[in-house]
Design a protein around this motif. Structure first.
Motif, short mmCIF file in Angstrom:
data_model
loop_
_atom_site.label_atom_id
_atom_site.label_comp_id
_atom_site.label_asym_id
_atom_site.label_seq_id
_atom_site.Cartn_x
_atom_site.Cartn_y
_atom_site.Cartn_z
N PRO A 128 8.08 -88.67 75.53
CA PRO A 128 8.49 -89.93 76.15
C PRO A 128 8.92 -89.81 77.61
O PRO A 128 8.71 -90.72 78.40
N LEU A 129 9.52 -88.68 77.98
CA LEU A 129 10.06 -88.57 79.34
C LEU A 129 8.97 -88.36 80.39
O LEU A 129 9.04 -88.93 81.48
N ILE A 130 7.96 -87.55 80.09
CA ILE A 130 6.97 -87.17 81.10
C ILE A 130 5.55 -87.61 80.71
O ILE A 130 4.92 -88.41 81.40
N ALA A 131 5.04 -87.07 79.61
CA ALA A 131 3.62 -87.25 79.29
C ALA A 131 3.26 -88.72 79.06
O ALA A 131 2.18 -89.16 79.48
N ARG A 132 4.12 -89.47 78.40
CA ARG A 132 3.77 -90.86 78.12
C ARG A 132 3.65 -91.68 79.39
O ARG A 132 2.75 -92.53 79.51
N GLY A 134 17.39 -98.10 91.77
CA GLY A 134 17.09 -96.75 92.16
C GLY A 134 16.54 -95.95 91.00
O GLY A 134 16.42 -96.43 89.87
N LEU A 135 16.22 -94.71 91.28
CA LEU A 135 15.60 -93.86 90.28
C LEU A 135 16.52 -93.59 89.10
O LEU A 135 16.08 -93.59 87.95
N VAL A 136 17.79 -93.35 89.37
CA VAL A 136 18.72 -93.06 88.28
C VAL A 136 18.81 -94.24 87.33
O VAL A 136 18.72 -94.09 86.09
N TRP A 137 18.98 -95.42 87.88
CA TRP A 137 19.07 -96.62 87.04
C TRP A 137 17.76 -96.84 86.29
O TRP A 137 17.76 -97.24 85.12
N VAL A 187 18.94 -86.58 85.39
CA VAL A 187 19.72 -87.53 84.59
C VAL A 187 19.95 -87.02 83.17
O VAL A 187 21.10 -86.95 82.72
N PRO A 188 18.92 -86.65 82.41
CA PRO A 188 19.20 -86.12 81.07
C PRO A 188 19.96 -84.80 81.11
O PRO A 188 20.75 -84.52 80.20
N ALA A 189 19.76 -83.98 82.16
CA ALA A 189 20.49 -82.72 82.24
C ALA A 189 22.00 -82.95 82.32
O ALA A 189 22.78 -82.21 81.70
N ALA A 236 20.80 -73.56 76.44
CA ALA A 236 19.58 -73.59 75.63
C ALA A 236 18.83 -74.92 75.71
O ALA A 236 17.62 -74.94 75.93
N PRO A 237 19.50 -76.09 75.54
CA PRO A 237 18.75 -77.35 75.66
C PRO A 237 18.25 -77.63 77.07
O PRO A 237 17.26 -78.34 77.24
N LEU A 238 18.90 -77.07 78.08
CA LEU A 238 18.37 -77.21 79.44
C LEU A 238 17.04 -76.49 79.58
O LEU A 238 16.13 -76.98 80.26
N LEU A 239 16.92 -75.34 78.92
CA LEU A 239 15.62 -74.67 78.89
C LEU A 239 14.60 -75.51 78.14
O LEU A 239 13.44 -75.61 78.56
N GLY A 240 15.02 -76.14 77.04
CA GLY A 240 14.11 -77.03 76.32
C GLY A 240 13.67 -78.20 77.18
O GLY A 240 12.49 -78.60 77.13
N LEU A 241 14.58 -78.75 77.97
CA LEU A 241 14.24 -79.86 78.87
C LEU A 241 13.21 -79.43 79.90
O LEU A 241 12.22 -80.13 80.14
#
Length: 318
Positions: free
Chosen positions: A114-118, A21-24, A145-147, A192-197
Motif C-alpha cells: 500500500p505505501l509504495i507499489a500500489r 503538504g507531503l506529511v499531511w 512519516v511511518p518511521a 528491526a521494523p525500520l529495516l522492514g520498512l
C-alpha cells in the motif's frame, strides 16, 4: 453607528484550512493503517501493563498459597486466560513477543504494497511528481512519516516489556525451552521494523506491482528474521539446546540446584524438593553491548536498503 465585519478574503481563509503538504498527504492517504498501528500499540501496551500488575500479583499469590506443585495441578485443569495460573501466566508472558514480531512482518508488507507499489501501479505517485513534488521528496516523506510512528510505538513497547522482564521473570516456568525474548526487550526491537520498512520500500519500487511486492517483501523479511534467529552472532554465549539462557531450580532450603527437567511432574518436583525455578537469558554485562551492536547492524542495513531505494527511484523516475 454600527460597525460591520467584512468577510476575510479568500487568500486569508485558505491559510487557516487544514494543513497541507507531503506529511499531511501521507497521513490522510494511509489513515487506516495509522489507526490500526495506534490501536495495536495501545492494546499491546495495555496487555503488558496487565501482565506487570494484576496478572503477576494473582500468580504470585497462588505460588505463595499452594506452592509450585499446587500451581501445576491447577494449571493442568484450567490454564485459561482468566485462570491466573503459573502455566497460563508463563504462556501469556511470551505473547507480546509474538505480537511485536508479527507487527514487524506487517510493516514490511505495508511498505512494499500500500505505501509504495500500489501508488506506482495506480499512477498516483507519477501524478504527485508532476505537481512540484520531486520523486526524492515523495519517497522521503513516505519513509519518514511511518518511521516516526514505528520508533515511538516500538520504543514504548520495548520499554514496557523490559520492565515486565525485570519485575516478574521469576514467575516463568524455567523448565520450558525458552523463546527468543532477547529480541523484544531492547533497542533492536525498534530497529528491526525500520529495516522492514526500508526493505519493503526498496522491493515496492523495484517491482511496482502490489501483489508481487507483498510476496517478495514478506519472503525477504522472513529471511532476515530466520538469519537473526538462528545465525545472529549477538544472541548469547550459551550453546545448544538453549542458546539464549540457562535455568536452575531452587529447593525448600533456598539453595540453587540443577534443573531436574520435570516441571510438569509434581511427584518429581516433590522428590527433588523443588519449590520454584529461575532463569537468566543473558548476563547483564553481555546484554547491552550485544543489543547495541545488533541495533547498529540493523540500522546500517536499513540505511543501505533506503539508499538503494532512492537509487532505484532516481533511475526509474528519469
Amino acid at each position: 453607528m454600527t460597525a460591520t465585519t467584512l468577510p476575510a478574503p479568500a487568500s486569508a481563509r485558505r491559510t487557516i484550512t487544514r494543513p497541507r503538504g507531503l506529511v499531511w498527504t501521507v497521513l490522510r492517504l494511509h489513515r487506516t493503517a495509522l489507526c490500526v498501528w495506534l490501536a495495536f500499540v495501545a492494546a499491546t501496551a495495555g496487555f503488558l501493563l496487565w501482565l506487570t500488575g494484576p496478572a503477576a500479583e494473582a500468580t504470585q499469590r497462588k505460588l505463595e498459597m499452594f506452592g509450585y506443585g499446587g500451581v501445576l495441578e491447577a494449571s493442568s485443569s484450567s490454564a485459561t486466560l482468566f485462570a491466573f495460573t503459573s502455566g497460563a501466566y508463563n504462556d501469556l508472558f511470551y505473547d507480546p513477543d509474538t505480537l511485536i514480531t508479527l507487527a514487524s512482518f506487517a510493516v514490511a508488507l505495508f511498505a512494499a504494497g500500500p505505501l509504495i507499489a500500489r501508488e506506482l501501479e495506480d499512477g498516483t505517485a507519477q501524478l504527485a511528481w508532476t505537481q512540484s513534488v520531486s520523486p526524492a521528496r515523495w519517497l522521503a516523506a513516505k519513509l519518514a512519516v511511518p518511521a516516526c510512528f514505528l520508533v515511538l510505538g516500538n520504543g514504548l513497547l520495548a520499554a514496557l516489556y523490559h520492565r515486565l522482564w525485570d519485575a516478574h521473570s521469576n514467575l516463568l516456568v524455567a523448565g520450558i525451552t525458552p523463546r527468543a525474548l532477547y529480541f523484544s526487550l531492547g533497542p533492536a526491537t525498534v530497529a528491526a521494523p525500520l529495516l522492514g520498512l526500508a526493505l519493503g520500500a526498496l522491493i515496492g519500487l523495484a517491482v511496482r506491482r502490489t501483489l508481487p511486492a507483498l510476496a517478495l517483501s514478506g519472503f525477504a523479511y522472513f529471511l532476515v528474521y530466520a538469519f537473526r534467529g538462528n545465525h545472529w552472532p549477538f544472541q548469547g554465549r550459551y550453546t545448544q539446546p538453549e542458546p539464549y539462557s540457562h535455568s536452575w531450580a531452587i529447593d525448600t532450603t533456598g539453595a540453587k540446584v540443577p534443573d531436574p527437567g520435570c516441571y510438569a511432574d509434581r511427584h518429581c518436583l516433590a522428590e527433588h524438593h523443588i519449590v520454584r525455578f529461575a532463569r537468566e537469558y543473558l548476563p547483564s554485562p553481555d546484554y547491552w553491548p550485544r543489543q547495541l551492536l545488533e541495533t547498529g547492524v540493523l540500522l546500517a542495513l536499513a540505511a543501505l536498503a533506503a539508499a538503494a531505494a532512492f537509487a532505484v527511484l532516481r533511475r526509474r523516475a528519469v
